[in-house]
Design a protein around this motif. Structure first.
Motif, PDB file in Angstrom:
ATOM      1  N   ARG A  49       0.782  -1.140   0.009  1.00  0.00           N
ATOM      2  CA  ARG A  49       0.059  -0.021   0.090  1.00  0.00           C
ATOM      3  C   ARG A  49       0.822   1.393  -0.163  1.00  0.00           C
ATOM      4  N   ALA A  52       1.400   1.620  -3.486  1.00  0.00           N
ATOM      5  CA  ALA A  52       0.406   2.303  -4.332  1.00  0.00           C
ATOM      6  C   ALA A  52       0.153   3.480  -3.883  1.00  0.00           C
ATOM      7  N   GLY A  53       0.816   4.069  -2.773  1.00  0.00           N
ATOM      8  CA  GLY A  53       0.404   5.483  -2.543  1.00  0.00           C
ATOM      9  C   GLY A  53      -0.780   5.656  -1.368  1.00  0.00           C
ATOM     10  N   LEU A  54      -1.435   4.444  -1.011  1.00  0.00           N
ATOM     11  CA  LEU A  54      -2.460   4.478  -0.127  1.00  0.00           C
ATOM     12  C   LEU A  54      -2.303   4.623   1.462  1.00  0.00           C
ATOM     13  N   PRO A  74      -1.811   8.468  -5.603  1.00  0.00           N
ATOM     14  CA  PRO A  74      -1.744   7.022  -6.325  1.00  0.00           C
ATOM     15  C   PRO A  74      -1.937   7.285  -7.609  1.00  0.00           C
ATOM     16  N   LYS A  75      -2.985   8.297  -7.998  1.00  0.00           N
ATOM     17  CA  LYS A  75      -3.214   8.464  -9.597  1.00  0.00           C
ATOM     18  C   LYS A  75      -2.048   8.896 -10.237  1.00  0.00           C
ATOM     19  N   ILE A  79       0.293   2.812 -11.719  1.00  0.00           N
ATOM     20  CA  ILE A  79       0.184   1.384 -11.070  1.00  0.00           C
ATOM     21  C   ILE A  79      -1.274   0.961 -11.116  1.00  0.00           C
ATOM     22  N   MET A  81      -3.757  -1.726  -9.325  1.00  0.00           N
ATOM     23  CA  MET A  81      -3.731  -2.693  -8.126  1.00  0.00           C
ATOM     24  C   MET A  81      -5.000  -3.647  -8.121  1.00  0.00           C
ATOM     25  N   PHE A  83      -7.367  -6.047  -5.799  1.00  0.00           N
ATOM     26  CA  PHE A  83      -7.457  -6.111  -4.144  1.00  0.00           C
ATOM     27  C   PHE A  83      -8.056  -7.390  -3.750  1.00  0.00           C
ATOM     28  N   PHE A 100     -12.993   2.102 -16.547  1.00  0.00           N
ATOM     29  CA  PHE A 100     -13.183   3.290 -15.847  1.00  0.00           C
ATOM     30  C   PHE A 100     -11.722   4.294 -15.747  1.00  0.00           C
ATOM     31  N   ALA A 101     -10.701   3.662 -15.106  1.00  0.00           N
ATOM     32  CA  ALA A 101      -9.571   4.456 -15.296  1.00  0.00           C
ATOM     33  C   ALA A 101      -9.297   4.930 -16.745  1.00  0.00           C
ATOM     34  N   ILE A 104     -11.545   7.922 -17.064  1.00  0.00           N
ATOM     35  CA  ILE A 104     -11.012   9.124 -16.242  1.00  0.00           C
ATOM     36  C   ILE A 104      -9.762   9.998 -16.918  1.00  0.00           C
ATOM     37  N   ARG A 148      -9.228  -5.183 -15.029  1.00  0.00           N
ATOM     38  CA  ARG A 148      -9.242  -3.717 -14.671  1.00  0.00           C
ATOM     39  C   ARG A 148      -7.895  -3.247 -14.698  1.00  0.00           C
ATOM     40  N   ARG A 152      -5.143  -0.983 -18.357  1.00  0.00           N
ATOM     41  CA  ARG A 152      -4.431   0.336 -18.212  1.00  0.00           C
ATOM     42  C   ARG A 152      -3.111   0.048 -18.727  1.00  0.00           C
TER      43      ARG A 152
END
Lengths: 369, 321
Positions: A49, A52-54, A74-75, A79, A81, A83, A100-101, A104, A148, A152
């Motif tokens: 995490r 991931a930047g979380l 994170p964005k 990367i 992820m 879960f 979705f990514a 965005i 997902r 990307r």
């Protein structure tokens, strides 16, 4: 695609005295599949995490490629992820979930459609694109979560125990699928699991963590054959390694009637340490059944025999150690599956020469053989 | 061996089956009979008045014309739906309900989003935010009417005077007569004040049931705060918004206290419940009042059905997760 570097990365939770991740140093090569493994609470998920930047990095830094991402959101890290519970967007269809990514990021509808279709083809999800996650089975959801991520084409895949919600059979099947997919795509992957079998079968290299501290990073085989300390030795392997606290008796290690000749290098190391005791580990397959009068042979009372067909494992207790009972001082040995001893028998076992692991009792570190 | 045991068990349970079923039935009755008085009482108290209303709504029954009492068919309903005052009351009810529900939902959403973050004293703030909902409606309406709206000694005009006074112009401060100038709005504002906490509670529960990993996944997928709200939080909250809107509507359609206390139904603020009250107690037209009451009940049942459907869809979501 890029390499990943943890440089003294540390995470300290307020009000917890011990850092969750303590000065983690780890270099992951471009395209490598690295598995972080350890018992629960060892900091493996926290490390992931952080990447991931979380999770904040309190000290040290993290690099993806040559880019310092320590303080990036994170964005901005490029990367993807997967879960543990897949974290699919419940109100979106499978196709929208995967796209979705891209949406965005402002990609065009055609571009998104094309890339989603491509990922769906790879993962065999084409007929489910219009369904909601609710209407999918666990295995299908898992594949959508993978989709997902791959849609990307990120620099790094992060996977946080992605198989732990699948049943045993599906887990084994998906395990090989993920490993094969990663080899095919060649994307650097960091994979967290508590299951050492998963770690051994999937990883190019495996990093073993305990209490937030990195114990050893190595190929699965080297971890198995050359564990650097008692913890790694006991953690890797199934069934686990037998570990006993032996006394130094002249040039031999002794525990009850079990005796093992030690090498010059080991004796020198022990003398340097000033120790008269040592920890000796031997894997189940390092034991062989011998006659009672063989030197170094020790008697074991069989409490359980596990017959797996290709293998048979003997679970027993050392009978000649004071205070030992059938419950205590367990020992596990692989025995000839064609003629396994019966429950209750007393058999004599011996450690095959050269197949022992020797550790210091005070530091737990490996000593030279 | 286990098979044999299994068969034996099943045979035994089959033998017990008949006996236990009759035993269960008498046991059920032993439990139900003591409940009967309460059940009958509940039916008498809750259902009979409705049945009576239903019957009276089809009757010509006005206390001023006792000799004309008799069956009237749908005449009462026709007059409820065509009478100008009644039609206005229906329109006022809709206007009042829609405004109050929409605004209190929006405010409730804002407050819930603010309370969803952790900050020092969050529990205390949350409790204080809920208190308006705990005040007795009549007391709240009286408070608004006298302590806030009153043009002579109300807080609102007092504050206006104070603010103007800061600039040395206390004498020229506007002193509107709130209730006279904006009667329906006054009622709506007071109702919004009371109902915002209710909406906030429902939406806060919705916000806190958001799966955290989904939000994290969206962050990794590149979504910013607004995009997370737009694509993750808002769709998740949709059912909670529906639930809040429907439950709020059921209550506000029936609202009587505020209209009665603040304006007494004057100046075009008479909603259906107030019109029913007038028809019953002032016109003494029991038949027409009952017919209007039935219209309100039908309207409420329609809304309530939708509300229940929303609630059950919430539960479905919960179990499928």
């Amino acid at each position: 695609m890029a390499s990943v570097t943890f440089s003294k990365a540390t995470r300290i939770y307020p009000s917890v005295p011990r850092p969750a991740v303590d000065a983690l140093d780890l270099e992951i090569e471009d395209g490598e599949f690295l598995v972080l493994v350890g018992p629960s609470g060892c900091g493996k998920s926290t490390s992931l995490r952080m990447l991931a930047g979380l999770e904040e990095v309190d000290e040290g830094s993290i690099l993806i490629g040559d880019r310092d991402v320590t303080n990036l959101k994170p964005k901005d890290r490029d990367i993807a992820m997967v879960f543990q519970n897949y974290a699919l967007y419940p109100h979106m269809t499978v196709g929208d979930n995967m796209g979705f990514a891209l949406k965005i990021a402002g990609n065009s509808k055609e571009e998104i459609g094309k890339r989603v279709a491509e990922a769906a083809r790879i993962l065999d999800l084409e007929q489910f694109l219009d369904r909601k996650p609710k209407a999918l089975s666990g295995g299908q959801r898992q594949r959508v979560a993978m989709g997902r991520a791959i849609v990307r084409s990120p620099q790094v895949f992060l996977m946080d125990e992605p198989l732990s919600n699948l049943d045993a059979k599906l887990r084994v099947q998906t395990r090989t699928e993920i490993a094969a997919l990663q080899r095919r795509l060649g994307v650097t992957t960091v994979y967290v699991t508590h299951d050492q079998v998963e770690a051994m079968t999937m990883g190019d290299r495996v990093a073993v963590l305990k209490d937030g501290i990195l114990q050893q990073v190595d190929t699965p085989l080297r971890l198995y054959q050359q564990p650097v300390n008692v913890f790694v030795a006991a953690f890797i392997g199934s069934p686990g390694m037998n570990i006993g606290h032996f006394e130094l008796d002249g040039e031999e290690a002794a525990l009850g009637r079990a005796r093992l000749r030690l090498s010059r290098a080991t004796l020198d190391a022990l003398r340097e340490e000033g120790a008269d005791r040592l920890v000796l580990g031997f894997r189940p397959e390092a034991l062989e059944q011998v006659g009672a009068d063989e030197p170094g042979a020790f008697p074991v009372q069989v409490s359980v025999i596990e017959e797996l067909g290709s293998d048979a494992f003997l679970y027993g207790a050392l009978t000649d150690i004071p205070g030992s009972s059938v419950d205590g001082s367990h020992i596990i040995a692989r025995v000839d599956p064609s003629r396994p001893p019966a429950k209750g028998d007393v058999v004599h076992l011996r450690v095959r020469p050269g197949m022992q692991h020797i550790f210091s009792e005070s530091t737990g570190r490996r000593l030279p053989d | 061996m286990s098979v044999a045991v299994d068969v034996g068990d099943r045979a035994a349970s089959r033998r017990q089956g008949g006996a236990s079923r009759s035993l269960r039935r008498s046991g059920d009755w032993a439990r139900r009979v003591p409940l009967l008085p309460a059940l009958i009482f509940t039916i008498v108290v809750t259902q009979l008045p409705f049945v009576a209303t239903l019957v009276i709504s089809f009757m010509n029954w006005n206390a001023y014309y006792p000799n004309e009492r008799g069956f009237a068919g749908f005449a009462n309903f026709r007059s409820v739906l065509t009478d100008v005052a009644m039609r206005d009351a229906i329109i006022t009810t809709i206007e009042l309900t829609v405004t109050v529900v929409a605004v209190s939902l929006l405010l409730g959403l804002v407050v819930a989003l603010l309370l969803d973050r952790s900050f020092l004293g969050r529990g205390a703030v949350r409790t204080m935010m809920i208190t308006p909902f705990l005040v007795v409606p009549v007391a709240a309406a009286l408070l608004w009417k006298h302590a806030l709206y009153n043009p002579e000694y109300g807080l609102l005009n007092g504050v206006l005077k104070g603010v103007w006074g800061l600039f040395g112009a206390a004498g020229s401060a506007p002193q509107p007569d709130w209730i006279t100038q904006m009667p329906l709005l006054s009622v709506e504002i007071a109702l919004i004040w009371q109902w915002t906490p209710f909406m906030m509670l429902i939406l806060l529960a919705g916000l806190q049931s958001r799966p955290l990993d989904v939000i994290e996944a969206a962050r990794i997928d590149g979504a910013g705060s607004w995009q997370i709200f737009r694509y993750m939080t808002f769709p998740h909250l949709r059912q909670y918004l529906e639930l809040g809107a429907l439950l709020g509507s059921i209550y506000i359609v029936q609202n009587f206290d505020y209209v009665f206390t603040i304006t007494s139904g004057g100046l075009g603020t008479a909603n259906l419940p107030y019109a029913i009250y007038q028809t019953f107690y002032q016109a003494h037209d029991y038949g027409r009042a009952s017919a209007a009451g039935v219209v309100v009940v039908i309207g409420t049942i329609l809304i309530a059905t939708l509300a229940l459907r929303t609630v059950s869809s919430l539960f479905r979501e919960e179990t499928s997760r």
